[in-house]
Design a protein around this motif. Structure first.
Motif, mmCIF file in Angstrom:
data_model
loop_
_atom_site.group_PDB
_atom_site.id
_atom_site.type_symbol
_atom_site.label_atom_id
_atom_site.label_comp_id
_atom_site.label_asym_id
_atom_site.label_seq_id
_atom_site.Cartn_x
_atom_site.Cartn_y
_atom_site.Cartn_z
ATOM 1 N N GLY A 115 0.865 -1.421 -0.047
ATOM 2 C CA GLY A 115 -0.002 0.054 -0.142
ATOM 3 C C GLY A 115 0.928 1.245 0.043
ATOM 4 O O GLY A 115 2.036 1.177 0.397
ATOM 5 N N MET A 116 0.410 2.347 -0.394
ATOM 6 C CA MET A 116 1.094 3.603 -0.481
ATOM 7 C C MET A 116 0.086 4.883 -0.409
ATOM 8 O O MET A 116 -1.026 4.853 -0.667
ATOM 9 N N THR A 117 0.738 5.596 0.356
ATOM 10 C CA THR A 117 0.033 7.244 0.633
ATOM 11 C C THR A 117 1.409 8.168 0.180
ATOM 12 O O THR A 117 2.580 7.724 0.522
ATOM 13 N N LYS A 118 0.827 9.324 0.035
ATOM 14 C CA LYS A 118 1.802 10.305 0.167
ATOM 15 C C LYS A 118 1.520 11.560 0.797
ATOM 16 O O LYS A 118 0.380 12.113 0.709
ATOM 17 N N ILE A 119 2.433 12.145 1.538
ATOM 18 C CA ILE A 119 2.102 13.147 2.565
ATOM 19 C C ILE A 119 3.434 14.397 2.092
ATOM 20 O O ILE A 119 4.516 13.980 2.424
ATOM 21 N N GLY A 120 2.906 15.321 1.479
ATOM 22 C CA GLY A 120 4.077 16.285 0.984
ATOM 23 C C GLY A 120 4.807 15.693 0.264
ATOM 24 O O GLY A 120 4.390 15.266 -0.784
ATOM 25 N N ASP A 121 6.150 15.785 0.330
ATOM 26 C CA ASP A 121 7.093 15.182 -0.715
ATOM 27 C C ASP A 121 7.563 13.900 0.112
ATOM 28 O O ASP A 121 8.570 13.391 -0.633
ATOM 29 N N LEU A 122 7.000 13.078 0.933
ATOM 30 C CA LEU A 122 7.405 11.726 1.337
ATOM 31 C C LEU A 122 6.466 10.742 0.924
ATOM 32 O O LEU A 122 5.231 11.037 0.965
ATOM 33 N N TYR A 123 7.080 9.597 0.397
ATOM 34 C CA TYR A 123 6.213 8.287 0.365
ATOM 35 C C TYR A 123 5.967 7.489 1.325
ATOM 36 O O TYR A 123 7.073 7.235 1.838
ATOM 37 N N TYR A 124 4.941 6.937 1.567
ATOM 38 C CA TYR A 124 4.813 5.857 2.601
ATOM 39 C C TYR A 124 4.386 4.477 2.189
ATOM 40 O O TYR A 124 3.077 4.584 1.630
ATOM 41 N N ILE A 125 5.019 3.317 2.178
ATOM 42 C CA ILE A 125 4.680 2.229 1.287
ATOM 43 C C ILE A 125 4.885 1.240 2.329
ATOM 44 O O ILE A 125 5.860 0.778 2.977
ATOM 45 N N SER A 126 3.713 0.196 2.389
ATOM 46 C CA SER A 126 3.860 -0.817 3.354
ATOM 47 C C SER A 126 4.243 -2.052 2.463
ATOM 48 O O SER A 126 4.052 -2.009 1.240
ATOM 49 N N ASN A 149 1.639 -5.254 -14.283
ATOM 50 C CA ASN A 149 0.512 -4.054 -14.530
ATOM 51 C C ASN A 149 0.737 -2.668 -13.286
ATOM 52 O O ASN A 149 1.263 -3.188 -12.239
ATOM 53 N N ILE A 150 0.668 -1.621 -13.666
ATOM 54 C CA ILE A 150 1.112 -0.500 -12.746
ATOM 55 C C ILE A 150 0.074 -0.505 -11.463
ATOM 56 O O ILE A 150 0.551 -0.144 -10.573
ATOM 57 N N THR A 151 -0.967 -1.056 -11.586
ATOM 58 C CA THR A 151 -1.812 -1.177 -10.487
ATOM 59 C C THR A 151 -1.807 -2.613 -9.616
ATOM 60 O O THR A 151 -2.469 -2.829 -8.789
ATOM 61 N N ARG A 152 -0.724 -3.358 -9.677
ATOM 62 C CA ARG A 152 -0.560 -4.528 -9.309
ATOM 63 C C ARG A 152 -0.541 -4.416 -7.778
ATOM 64 O O ARG A 152 -0.827 -5.468 -7.074
ATOM 65 N N ASN A 153 0.484 -3.472 -7.410
ATOM 66 C CA ASN A 153 0.932 -3.217 -5.708
ATOM 67 C C ASN A 153 0.316 -2.055 -5.462
ATOM 68 O O ASN A 153 -0.596 -1.546 -5.598
ATOM 69 N N PRO A 154 1.171 -1.244 -4.732
ATOM 70 C CA PRO A 154 0.564 -0.104 -3.983
ATOM 71 C C PRO A 154 0.685 0.988 -5.273
ATOM 72 O O PRO A 154 1.373 1.077 -5.932
ATOM 73 N N VAL A 155 -0.579 1.815 -5.045
ATOM 74 C CA VAL A 155 -0.911 2.990 -5.904
ATOM 75 C C VAL A 155 -1.498 4.179 -5.111
ATOM 76 O O VAL A 155 -2.072 3.965 -4.049
ATOM 77 N N PHE A 156 -1.142 5.353 -5.343
ATOM 78 C CA PHE A 156 -1.555 6.504 -4.996
ATOM 79 C C PHE A 156 -1.828 7.458 -6.176
ATOM 80 O O PHE A 156 -1.293 7.536 -6.900
ATOM 81 N N VAL A 157 -3.103 8.050 -5.786
ATOM 82 C CA VAL A 157 -3.566 8.809 -7.132
ATOM 83 C C VAL A 157 -3.895 10.461 -6.578
ATOM 84 O O VAL A 157 -4.610 10.552 -5.455
ATOM 85 N N GLU A 158 -3.404 11.492 -7.113
ATOM 86 C CA GLU A 158 -3.968 12.655 -6.626
ATOM 87 C C GLU A 158 -4.198 13.522 -7.957
ATOM 88 O O GLU A 158 -4.183 13.193 -9.009
ATOM 89 N N LYS A 159 -4.851 14.418 -7.415
ATOM 90 C CA LYS A 159 -5.641 15.558 -8.800
ATOM 91 C C LYS A 159 -4.592 16.617 -8.983
ATOM 92 O O LYS A 159 -3.909 17.235 -8.123
ATOM 93 N N MET A 160 -4.295 16.773 -10.309
ATOM 94 C CA MET A 160 -3.805 17.973 -10.752
ATOM 95 C C MET A 160 -4.559 18.963 -11.139
ATOM 96 O O MET A 160 -5.893 18.857 -11.011
#
Length: 307
Positions: free
Chosen positions: A62-73, A271-282
């Motif tokens: 799993g992944m989330t992004k806070i500021g300029d850091l990635y958190y990946i389990s 596939n790019i969605t096989r493991n952790p993914v995070f999506v943000e709005k531009m």
């Protein structure tokens, strides 16, 4: 035995890295749900960056992004599970052995910190999500119909708190900071869970969609959660094709708001969605971050413009 300790990269100083923490109201991108609904099978995703990670990420989840850091389990496997000839104690396989990780990574792919999570046979983290204050991480046995611990991690202090346990393999978790409820998916996301803020089970219902199995979910605007994952399709030749995809669900009703396939692949043909993914709005579209490969892997960044 509960395990928690921190590994700090030898050449990195925390004080020199921007944490970019944001408040509960600011961390979500307003309008993300509407942008997702504009996606279709014909949407073109453009790879804009590939960041090589400078460490063994094992099997990321799993992944989330806070500021300029990635958190990946991620799960580090020390002993593989083995299928039983006949079920034992209600299990189809042995527990195996491993270590659960929550890696903190900077924008250049350097490992900043490593938090180890888990207890006894529960060493397999799942999809994670940030609620504006805490990162929520389920850690389960590496087998279906098993048990899980639900943790919350303070990204500022790195303090880990064990919130509650669940009598199933929980593969992804999302906390709603407005109603304080917690939403989860189990092995293969065949069932959708809801707990109150105290970890008391409120409901379990079947997932009516069989499009993909959710690997990672994140809470987004309008009471929705955005889940990504894949389905492995096998042809008569025994060749396997990874069908990736994205699903927007209403957290309360569990109804699918929108689903689309994604057919972008890594250099290792995952596939790019096989493991952790995070999506943000531009400003004019969406940006997708993914780590589809295991071990010494790369973080891929894709963008698409929506109309």
């Amino acid at each position: 035995m509960f395990r928690l300790f921190v590994v700090i990269g030898s050449i990195l100083l925390w004080g020199g890295i921007s944490s970019g923490f944001v408040s509960s109201d600011e961390h979500k991108s307003d309008g993300l749900s509407e942008e997702v609904k504009k996606l279709s099978r014909s949407t073109e995703w453009k790879q804009v960056e590939k960041i090589d990670l400078d460490f063994n990420i094992h099997h990321p989840q799993g992944m989330t992004k806070i500021g300029d850091l990635y958190y990946i389990s991620s799960v580090e496997i020390l002993e593989e599970t083995e299928q039983y000839e006949e079920p034992k104690g209600g299990y189809e396989r042995s527990p195996g052995e491993g270590i659960g990780h929550l890696f903190i990574i900077d924008e250049e792919g350097n490992l900043v910190e490593d938090l180890e999570l888990g207890e006894d046979d529960m060493y397999h983290p799942g999809g994670i999500a940030y609620d504006g204050e805490y990162i929520w991480v389920p850690v389960s046995e590496y087998r279906p119909d098993s048990h899980s611990i639900i943790y919350k991690v303070d990204p500022k202090t790195k303090e880990v708190t064990k919130e509650f346990e669940a009598d199933d393999h929980i593969g992804g978790i999302v906390k709603d900071e407005k109603n304080n409820n917690i939403y989860g998916v189990n092995w293969g996301s065949r069932q959708l869970y809801e707990w109150n803020g105290k970890g008391e089970l409120k409901s379990v219902q079947d997932n009516n969609s069989h499009f993909i199995d959710y690997q990672d979910c994140e809470g987004v605007d309008k009471g929705n959660m955005l889940c990504t994952g894949l389905a492995e399709l096998t042809a008569d030749t025994d060749e396997t094709y990874e069908l990736g995809g994205l699903a927007l669900l209403n957290k309360k009703t569990k109804e699918i708001q929108h689903e689309i396939p994604i057919s972008e692949f890594s250099s290792n043909n995952h596939n790019i969605t096989r493991n952790p993914v995070f999506v943000e709005k531009m400003e004019k579209g969406l940006r997708l971050f993914g780590v589809p490969d295991d071990d010494y892997a790369s973080l891929y960044i894709y963008e698409t413009e929506t109309q």
